[in-house]
Design an enzyme around this catalytic site. Structure first.
Site, PDB file in Angstrom:
ATOM      1  N   HIS A 171       0.791  -1.257   0.053  1.00 41.08           N
ATOM      2  CA  HIS A 171       0.063  -0.039  -0.107  1.00 41.08           C
ATOM      3  C   HIS A 171       0.909   1.338   0.028  1.00 41.08           C
ATOM      4  CE1 HIS A 171      -3.392   2.529   1.411  1.00 41.08           C
ATOM      5  NE2 HIS A 171      -2.534   3.033   1.904  1.00 41.08           N
ATOM      6  N   GLU A 172       1.904   1.260   0.810  1.00 40.76           N
ATOM      7  CA  GLU A 172       2.848   2.482   1.062  1.00 40.76           C
ATOM      8  C   GLU A 172       3.450   2.837  -0.172  1.00 40.76           C
ATOM      9  OE1 GLU A 172       2.309   4.821   3.144  1.00 40.76           O
ATOM     10  OE2 GLU A 172       0.967   3.203   4.367  1.00 40.76           O
ATOM     11  N   HIS A 175       1.702   4.953  -2.583  1.00 44.18           N
ATOM     12  CA  HIS A 175       1.863   6.346  -2.463  1.00 44.18           C
ATOM     13  C   HIS A 175       3.144   6.973  -3.069  1.00 44.18           C
ATOM     14  CE1 HIS A 175      -1.552   6.406  -0.253  1.00 44.18           C
ATOM     15  NE2 HIS A 175      -1.150   5.972   0.860  1.00 44.18           N
ATOM     16  N   HIS A 181      -5.165   7.740  -2.233  1.00 45.86           N
ATOM     17  CA  HIS A 181      -6.055   6.378  -1.601  1.00 45.86           C
ATOM     18  C   HIS A 181      -7.482   6.588  -2.755  1.00 45.86           C
ATOM     19  CE1 HIS A 181      -4.741   6.983   2.741  1.00 45.86           C
ATOM     20  NE2 HIS A 181      -4.182   6.059   2.025  1.00 45.86           N
TER      21      HIS A 181
HETATM   22  C1  0D3 Z   1      -3.193   3.537   7.529  1.00 45.03           C
HETATM   23  O1  0D3 Z   1      -2.351   3.565   8.362  1.00 45.03           O
HETATM   24  C2  0D3 Z   1      -2.656   3.761   6.196  1.00 45.03           C
HETATM   25  C3  0D3 Z   1      -1.710   2.455   5.710  1.00 45.03           C
HETATM   26  C4  0D3 Z   1      -2.567   1.476   5.214  1.00 45.03           C
HETATM   27  C5  0D3 Z   1      -3.861   1.562   4.425  1.00 45.03           C
HETATM   28  C6  0D3 Z   1      -4.637   0.449   3.989  1.00 45.03           C
HETATM   29  C7  0D3 Z   1      -3.580  -0.790   3.792  1.00 45.03           C
HETATM   30  C8  0D3 Z   1      -2.397  -1.010   4.230  1.00 45.03           C
HETATM   31  C9  0D3 Z   1      -1.886   0.112   5.087  1.00 45.03           C
HETATM   32  C10 0D3 Z   1      -1.746   5.076   6.119  1.00 45.03           C
HETATM   33  S1  0D3 Z   1      -1.191   5.346   4.434  1.00 45.03           S
HETATM   34  N1  0D3 Z   1      -4.529   3.587   7.566  1.00 45.03           N
HETATM   35  C11 0D3 Z   1      -5.176   3.267   8.815  1.00 45.03           C
HETATM   36  C12 0D3 Z   1      -5.379   1.861   9.446  1.00 45.03           C
HETATM   37  O2  0D3 Z   1      -5.768   1.292   8.612  1.00 45.03           O
HETATM   38  C13 0D3 Z   1      -6.375   4.054   9.017  1.00 45.03           C
HETATM   39  N2  0D3 Z   1      -5.268   1.758  10.648  1.00 45.03           N
HETATM   40  C14 0D3 Z   1      -5.359   0.324  11.199  1.00 45.03           C
HETATM   41  C15 0D3 Z   1      -6.704  -0.124  11.269  1.00 45.03           C
HETATM   42  O3  0D3 Z   1      -6.909  -1.299  11.609  1.00 45.03           O
HETATM   43  N3  0D3 Z   1      -7.816   0.818  11.239  1.00 45.03           N
HETATM   44 ZN    ZN Z   2      -2.340   5.147   2.505  1.00 43.49          ZN
END
Ligand code: 0D3
Ligand code: ZN
Ligand code: CA
Ligand code: ZN
Length: 355
Positions: A171-172, A175, A181
């Site tokens: 995912h990162e 970016h 997103h």
């Molecule tokens: C993040 O931390 C994203 C990273 C992410 C998002 C989707 C898939 C893999 C990585 C920051 S760019 N999102 C938070 C998250 O998902 C909102 N946190 C953990 C949770 O379970 N809510």
């Molecule tokens: Zn992200």
């Protein structure tokens, strides 16, 4: 008045252009301007474009196709080799979908500097401890651009417990390559974490569309000429053009050589049909077609002849185009369009048009 002005003056035509401009995110003018024509001229496979990915403002992207990466700081919760493998596979998800390649380095400044960081770590985006934000990455560019940081407070794992490093890394890296997103819940670039099994992972469709919008397809560099083996031309071939297009009731008909396609306005599927099977009198290579919706009638042109149809049923024998008042030197027409509001039909012949 020019042809463009006449066509634009037609209220129903202008309405259709407005719908199209809205759909493609163009300035909604209702006029057939250059940016609208540019969109019309792109191959789009007869299917509506559905995409939910987002690019960053200014659409930053790497201007080279081989990028270096370096894992600068590791984490205590995973072995070094498991981290290396997760990072490697996270990058491979993207290099499988677009013409990009990644080279690992162990010293100096790499394009994508990767590290596990805790709390405040000097980039004004401090991490927040367990859960919440898992990681962040910077859009393509010099310096911090492309750099990818993982919150060292998370329990990183190669498996399905804690947070799977491959999933978050993949995912990162989206970016770091220029994708924001996506609003598609099945996309990797959707904003919230969902475990992805690393073995055999293939980038979801929406992410493929996003990365290819920035970097092209894996084969877009090498121009090969694809020769269709099928009796009907491949309707997704980028060089496909049509002989004629007309509306007929709530369908659009596209003609090419011996085939035609019917597209219902609500449906996205196209099916090739043989012209001869549906319109025996018409046979192949239609020159032009147009519809007069109020009469439920369409007219088809081939050489000096034309046919009228009601729905898909041909009405009577072929007649000669000179009935429309075309001069006798005209042996065939290139295109025809009926303008509802002015009740005029335009016939295009070479550089000229008749009404
Ligand atoms: C993040 O931390 C994203 C990273 C992410 C998002 C989707 C898939 C893999 C990585 C920051 S760019 N999102 C938070 C998250 O998902 C909102 N946190 C953990 C949770 O379970 N809510
Ligand atoms: Zn992200
Ligand atoms: Ca966190
Ligand atoms: Zn950071």
């Amino acid at each position: 008045m020019t042809v463009a002005e006449m066509v634009t003056a037609d209220a129903s035509f202008s309405r259709k252009i407005r719908v199209m401009q809205k759909f493609f995110g163009l300035q909604v003018t209702g006029k057939l301007d250059y940016s609208t024509m540019a969109v019309m001229n792109k191959p789009r496979c007869g299917m509506p474009d559905v995409a939910n990915y987002h690019l960053f403002p200014g659409e930053p992207k790497w201007t080279k196709t081989t990028l270096t990466y370096r894992i600068d700081k590791y984490t205590a919760t995973m072995s070094k080799s498991d981290v290396d493998r997760a990072i490697d596979m996270g990058l491979k998800a993207w290099s499988d979908a677009a013409p990009l390649s990644f080279v690992k380095t162990n010293q100096g400044e790499a394009d994508i500097m990767i590290s596990f960081e805790s709390g405040d770590h000097g980039d004004s985006y401090p991490f927040d401890g367990p859960r919440g934000t898992l990681a962040h990455a910077f859009a393509p560019g010099e310096g911090l651009g492309g750099d990818t940081h993982f919150d060292n407070a998370e329990r990183w794992t190669p498996g399905a417990n804690g947070f799977n490093l491959f999933t978050v890394a993949a995912h990162e890296f989206g970016h770091a390559l220029g994708l924001g997103h996506s609003s598609d819940p099945t996309a990797l670039m959707y904003p919230t974490y969902k475990y992805q099994h690393p073995i055999g992972f293939r980038l979801p469709k929406d992410d493929v569309k996003g990365i290819q919008a920035l970097y092209g397809t894996k084969h877009s560099g090498q121009k090969t000429s694809v020769v269709s083996e099928s009796p009907h031309p491949a309707h997704c071939h980028p060089n496909l053009s049509f002989d004629a297009v007309t509306a007929l009731g709530n369908e659009l008909l596209f003609f090419k050589d011996r085939s035609f396609w019917r597209r219902q306005t609500q449906l996205t599927t196209l099916r090739a049909n043989s012209i001869a099977a549906s319109f025996p009198q018409l046979m192949a290579n239609v020159d032009a077609a147009y519809e007069i919706a109020e009469r439920g009638t369409a007219y088809f042109f081939k050489g000096p002849h034309y046919w009228a149809t009601r729905g898909l049923r041909i009405q009577g024998p072929p007649r000669l185009i000179y009935d429309f008042g075309l001069p006798s030197i005209v042996q065939k027409i290139d295109a025809a369009v009926h303008l509802t509001s002015s009740k005029k039909t335009l016939f295009f012949v070479g550089e000229d048009f008749y009404r």
